[in-house]
Design a protein around this motif. Structure first.
Motif, PDB file in Angstrom:
ATOM      1  N   SER A  16       0.804  -1.221   0.000  1.00 11.20           N
ATOM      2  CA  SER A  16       0.000   0.000   0.000  1.00 11.20           C
ATOM      3  C   SER A  16       0.838   1.272   0.000  1.00 11.20           C
ATOM      4  N   GLY A  17       2.150   1.140   0.053  1.00 10.30           N
ATOM      5  CA  GLY A  17       2.989   2.331   0.011  1.00 10.30           C
ATOM      6  C   GLY A  17       4.139   2.283   0.996  1.00 10.30           C
ATOM      7  N   VAL A  18       4.710   3.449   1.230  1.00  9.59           N
ATOM      8  CA  VAL A  18       5.875   3.587   2.096  1.00  9.59           C
ATOM      9  C   VAL A  18       5.490   4.407   3.322  1.00  9.59           C
ATOM     10  N   THR A  19       5.868   3.908   4.491  1.00  8.09           N
ATOM     11  CA  THR A  19       5.672   4.631   5.744  1.00  8.09           C
ATOM     12  C   THR A  19       7.045   5.027   6.258  1.00  8.09           C
ATOM     13  N   THR A  20       7.302   6.327   6.378  1.00  8.36           N
ATOM     14  CA  THR A  20       8.579   6.795   6.912  1.00  8.36           C
ATOM     15  C   THR A  20       8.323   7.711   8.095  1.00  8.36           C
ATOM     16  N   GLY A  21       9.327   7.856   8.939  1.00 14.66           N
ATOM     17  CA  GLY A  21       9.175   8.768  10.054  1.00 14.66           C
ATOM     18  C   GLY A  21      10.430   8.856  10.891  1.00 14.66           C
ATOM     19  N   THR A  22      10.389   9.774  11.831  1.00 12.71           N
ATOM     20  CA  THR A  22      11.475   9.961  12.786  1.00 12.71           C
ATOM     21  C   THR A  22      10.866  10.274  14.146  1.00 12.71           C
ATOM     22  N   ALA A  23      11.668  10.094  15.181  1.00  8.08           N
ATOM     23  CA  ALA A  23      11.236  10.439  16.530  1.00  8.08           C
ATOM     24  C   ALA A  23      12.456  10.792  17.367  1.00  8.08           C
ATOM     25  N   ASP A  24      12.271  11.719  18.301  1.00  9.29           N
ATOM     26  CA  ASP A  24      13.292  12.094  19.285  1.00  9.29           C
ATOM     27  C   ASP A  24      12.625  12.048  20.652  1.00  9.29           C
ATOM     28  N   HIS A  25      13.238  11.329  21.584  1.00  8.29           N
ATOM     29  CA  HIS A  25      12.655  11.220  22.930  1.00  8.29           C
ATOM     30  C   HIS A  25      13.753  11.102  23.980  1.00  8.29           C
ATOM     31  N   ALA A  26      13.360  11.357  25.207  1.00  4.57           N
ATOM     32  CA  ALA A  26      14.293  11.261  26.326  1.00  4.57           C
ATOM     33  C   ALA A  26      14.501   9.817  26.776  1.00  4.57           C
ATOM     34  N   ARG A  27      13.502   8.953  26.528  1.00  5.31           N
ATOM     35  CA  ARG A  27      13.586   7.560  26.993  1.00  5.31           C
ATOM     36  C   ARG A  27      13.445   6.585  25.833  1.00  5.31           C
ATOM     37  N   TYR A  28      14.182   5.491  25.913  1.00 10.86           N
ATOM     38  CA  TYR A  28      14.182   4.505  24.841  1.00 10.86           C
ATOM     39  C   TYR A  28      12.798   3.912  24.610  1.00 10.86           C
ATOM     40  N   PHE A  29      12.050   3.623  25.667  1.00  9.28           N
ATOM     41  CA  PHE A  29      10.760   2.972  25.471  1.00  9.28           C
ATOM     42  C   PHE A  29       9.819   3.837  24.630  1.00  9.28           C
ATOM     43  N   GLU A  30       9.987   5.150  24.666  1.00 13.12           N
ATOM     44  CA  GLU A  30       9.168   6.030  23.824  1.00 13.12           C
ATOM     45  C   GLU A  30       9.554   5.894  22.343  1.00 13.12           C
ATOM     46  N   ILE A  31      10.836   5.708  22.084  1.00 13.44           N
ATOM     47  CA  ILE A  31      11.313   5.466  20.727  1.00 13.44           C
ATOM     48  C   ILE A  31      10.756   4.140  20.225  1.00 13.44           C
ATOM     49  N   ARG A  32      10.872   3.110  21.051  1.00 13.89           N
ATOM     50  CA  ARG A  32      10.365   1.782  20.679  1.00 13.89           C
ATOM     51  C   ARG A  32       8.870   1.834  20.372  1.00 13.89           C
ATOM     52  N   THR A  33       8.104   2.554  21.177  1.00 21.06           N
ATOM     53  CA  THR A  33       6.665   2.687  20.959  1.00 21.06           C
ATOM     54  C   THR A  33       6.372   3.378  19.632  1.00 21.06           C
ATOM     55  N   ALA A  34       7.105   4.425  19.310  1.00 16.87           N
ATOM     56  CA  ALA A  34       6.909   5.141  18.041  1.00 16.87           C
ATOM     57  C   ALA A  34       7.182   4.218  16.850  1.00 16.87           C
ATOM     58  N   ILE A  35       8.224   3.403  16.953  1.00 17.28           N
ATOM     59  CA  ILE A  35       8.550   2.462  15.880  1.00 17.28           C
ATOM     60  C   ILE A  35       7.449   1.421  15.742  1.00 17.28           C
ATOM     61  N   PHE A  36       6.978   0.872  16.865  1.00 24.61           N
ATOM     62  CA  PHE A  36       5.897  -0.118  16.825  1.00 24.61           C
ATOM     63  C   PHE A  36       4.637   0.450  16.186  1.00 24.61           C
ATOM     64  N   LYS A  37       4.280   1.677  16.520  1.00 25.84           N
ATOM     65  CA  LYS A  37       3.073   2.291  15.947  1.00 25.84           C
ATOM     66  C   LYS A  37       3.209   2.456  14.432  1.00 25.84           C
ATOM     67  N   ALA A  38       4.374   2.881  13.971  1.00 21.83           N
ATOM     68  CA  ALA A  38       4.590   3.039  12.531  1.00 21.83           C
ATOM     69  C   ALA A  38       4.569   1.690  11.821  1.00 21.83           C
ATOM     70  N   ALA A  39       5.197   0.691  12.417  1.00 20.24           N
ATOM     71  CA  ALA A  39       5.204  -0.643  11.814  1.00 20.24           C
ATOM     72  C   ALA A  39       3.795  -1.217  11.753  1.00 20.24           C
ATOM     73  N   ASP A  40       3.036  -1.035  12.828  1.00 18.16           N
ATOM     74  CA  ASP A  40       1.662  -1.522  12.868  1.00 18.16           C
ATOM     75  C   ASP A  40       0.814  -0.843  11.801  1.00 18.16           C
ATOM     76  N   LYS A  41       0.987   0.463  11.630  1.00 17.06           N
ATOM     77  CA  LYS A  41       0.238   1.199  10.603  1.00 17.06           C
ATOM     78  C   LYS A  41       0.575   0.660   9.219  1.00 17.06           C
ATOM     79  N   SER A  42       1.840   0.390   8.983  1.00 15.03           N
ATOM     80  CA  SER A  42       2.268  -0.162   7.706  1.00 15.03           C
ATOM     81  C   SER A  42       1.598  -1.509   7.445  1.00 15.03           C
ATOM     82  N   LEU A  43       1.552  -2.364   8.440  1.00 16.22           N
ATOM     83  CA  LEU A  43       0.952  -3.683   8.279  1.00 16.22           C
ATOM     84  C   LEU A  43      -0.568  -3.624   8.188  1.00 16.22           C
ATOM     85  N   ARG A  44      -1.172  -2.719   8.933  1.00 15.83           N
ATOM     86  CA  ARG A  44      -2.628  -2.595   8.938  1.00 15.83           C
ATOM     87  C   ARG A  44      -3.164  -2.210   7.575  1.00 15.83           C
TER      88      ARG A  44
END
Length: 96
Positions: A16-44
């Motif tokens: 369905s296309g390309v999903t790209t993005g970036t994130a900056d956060h103070a804690r790693y778990f916030e980065i991991r969450t942002a990546i999971f949300k983007a990956a999930d959107k891509s798969l959905r």
């Protein structure tokens, strides 16, 4: 980095296309969450049968983000993941 020492950038390529993005956060778990949300959107956005084909790459990405990404980025500054099927390219940077 403006919002913290953790930075990530990703690209997910699906039928369905390309999903790209970036994130900056103070804690790693916030980065991991942002990546999971983007990956999930891509798969959905995929057709049902193509989603099933992505099960293994999704599991590999999740496992890598939980087991090695934070440790390696913290130790050497950058961690990169490229899925075997080309669906995902993810980079995590730690700049204290």
């Amino acid at each position: 980095m403006a919002d913290g020492p953790w930075h990530a950038e990703w690209t997910f390529i699906s039928a369905s296309g390309v999903t790209t993005g970036t994130a900056d956060h103070a804690r790693y778990f916030e980065i991991r969450t942002a990546i999971f949300k983007a990956a999930d959107k891509s798969l959905r956005d995929l057709a049902h049968n193509e989603t099933a084909e992505r099960d293994e790459p999704w599991k590999l990405l999740v496992g890598a983000l939980y087991s090695e990404a934070m440790l390696l980025a913290d130790e050497v500054g950058t961690w990169q993941y490229v899925s075997p099927d080309g669906w995902a390219t993810v980079r995590v940077h730690f700049i204290p």
